[in-house]
Design an enzyme around this catalytic site. Structure first.
Site, PDB file in Angstrom:
ATOM      1  N   SER A 129       0.833  -1.200   0.000  1.00 60.37           N
ATOM      2  CA  SER A 129       0.000   0.000   0.000  1.00 60.37           C
ATOM      3  C   SER A 129       0.865   1.245   0.000  1.00 60.37           C
ATOM      4  CB  SER A 129      -0.861  -0.016   1.265  1.00 60.37           C
ATOM      5  OG  SER A 129      -1.421   1.252   1.495  1.00 60.37           O
ATOM      6  N   TYR A 153      -1.665  -1.280  10.942  1.00 64.15           N
ATOM      7  CA  TYR A 153      -1.979  -1.797   9.600  1.00 64.15           C
ATOM      8  C   TYR A 153      -0.792  -1.561   8.662  1.00 64.15           C
ATOM      9  CZ  TYR A 153      -3.676  -1.671   4.791  1.00 64.15           C
ATOM     10  OH  TYR A 153      -3.795  -1.847   3.434  1.00 64.15           O
ATOM     11  N   LYS A 157       2.109  -4.087   6.508  1.00 65.64           N
ATOM     12  CA  LYS A 157       2.538  -4.007   5.092  1.00 65.64           C
ATOM     13  C   LYS A 157       4.064  -3.900   5.006  1.00 65.64           C
ATOM     14  CE  LYS A 157      -1.499  -4.248   3.212  1.00 65.64           C
ATOM     15  NZ  LYS A 157      -1.899  -5.577   2.765  1.00 65.64           N
TER      16      LYS A 157
END
Ligand code: NAD
Ligand code: UDP
Length: 348
Positions: A129, A153, A157
């Site tokens: 992302s 989050y 990644k």
């Protein structure tokens, strides 16, 4: 011989659109998803949209952390490559429940990688992302920018990207493509598949869509004092079908001799503000979106958009759809499916 691709998280928003493009591109596609944030109806609709290719799709309700189940699947099917979407993705929830995110996203991925290695399947495309660019000092973001994580989050990644690089360093048989998505929006032009978030949407366009169909009263604009053309945050919105096609391009790249572990941005290279997106959606839908302004959302960056040069050059891929196309297709999906895949629930 048709290649067989395992798609984890293939019932989800980006996964379902990618599975459709894979089927139409002649790939055999096996989806594993625990349906935590999705519905099997999406898989059924993809099968219908793929028409005669629909027979090349199979679905397995499996949690990636269930190693025996994954192992059984790899024992019965030889996969040419894996596209790994499965993961939890709500930034705010990840701050509240970091262990849930580390458990699901990291253990799920590590389990998948272990099973792939055990079965000699060493080609992977992973959903990273633009969140790993944090608050970029300059734009457009190029793949060599320093990486940061602003929340758990984002840290999942970043960790998974690092794990992928380590795996390749340890065993050069691996071929791994890390795709950094910017802001996926829109839906398949048929209006039969699209984004269907559970609960209150975190992201701009799902929220706008729910206001348009009367499920929410007004959009809260987070921050009107940014140093941008109209004071609102700027992002790189990309049509989900363009994004899906980026995965097909990545699969073709995996066939090249030497690719190692490579990272590519998938964006359009264009920045659009919150107010510009709202105006485009209003004109596509004919609906007025009432706005409430509020302060900046904690952690938000001011302006983020992609450099698309590397993907254009090396993947031979470029986004085709405009902001107006994205809004038209999002509205087509929303107006046909105001409550997403759930026909019984009108209360959320
Ligand atoms: P989504 O929630 O619609 O899809 C993810 C799917 O993974 C869901 O169907 C969910 O049920 C499944 N899943 C989650 N944990 C699982 C597990 N342990 N085992 C099996 N299945 C599991 O999300 P999406 O928007 O389609 O995102 C796909 C991927 O792209 C995610 O990894 C996400 O972090 C990443 N990504 C998304 C965006 C975005 O804005 N949508 C942006 C950048 C990156
Ligand atoms: N945004 C907003 N209201 C919302 C959701 C988002 O004003 O209800 C803004 C947000 O501040 C950002 C842009 O819309 O400037 C895109 O936000 P989103 O969460 O969709 O993507 P991200 O910030 O993760 O790139």
């Amino acid at each position: 011989m048709a290649k067989t691709i395992l798609v984890t998280g293939g019932a989800g928003y980006i996964g379902s659109h990618t599975v459709l493009q894979l089927l139409l591109g002649g790939f055999k596609t096996v989806v594993v998803d625990n349906l935590d944030n999705s519905s099997e109806v999406a898989v059924d609709r993809v099968r219908e949209l793929a028409r005669e290719f629909g027979k090349n799709l199979s679905f397995h309700k499996v949690d990636l952390r269930d190693k025996p189940a994954l192992d059984k699947l790899f024992s019965s099917i030889t996969f040419d490559a894996v596209i790994h979407f499965a993961g939890l993705k709500a930034v705010g929830e990840s701050v509240q429940k970091p262990l849930l995110y580390y458990n699901n996203n990291l253990i799920g991925t590590i389990t998948l990688l272990e099973v792939m290695a055990a079965h000699g399947c060493k080609k992977l495309v992973f959903s990273s992302s633009a969140t790993v660019y944090g608050w970029p000092k300059v734009v457009p973001c190029t793949e060599d920018f320093p990486l940061v994580a602003a929340n758990p989050y984002g840290r999942t990644k970043l960790f998974i990207e690092e794990i992928a690089r380590d795996i390749y360093r340890s065993d050069s048989d691996w071929k791994i493509i890390l795709l950094r998505y910017f802001n996926p929006v829109g839906a398949h032009p048929s209006g039969h598949i699209g984004e269907d978030p559970r609960g209150i949407p975190n992201n701009l366009m799902p929220f706008v869509q729910q206001v348009a169909v009367g499920r929410r009263q007004a959009l809260t604009v987070f921050g009107t004092d940014y140093n941008t053309k109209d004071g609102t945050g700027v992002r790189d919105y990309i049509h989900v079908v363009d994004l899906a096609d980026g995965h097909i391009a990545a699969l073709h790249k995996l066939d090249e001799d030497k690719i190692g572990c490579e990272v590519y941005n998938l964006g359009t290279g264009k920045g659009t503000s919150v107010l510009e997106m709202v105006a485009a959606f209003e004109s596509a839908s004919g609906k007025k979106i009432p706005l409430v302004t509020s302060g900046r959302r904690p952690g938000d960056a001011e302006v983020v958009y992609a450099s698309t040069e590397k993907a254009e050059r090396e993947l031979n891929w470029k986004a085709q759809y405009s902001i107006d196309d994205m809004c038209r297709d999002q509205w087509n999906w929303a107006s046909k499916n105001p409550f997403g895949y759930d026909t019984s629930d009108s209360t959320t």
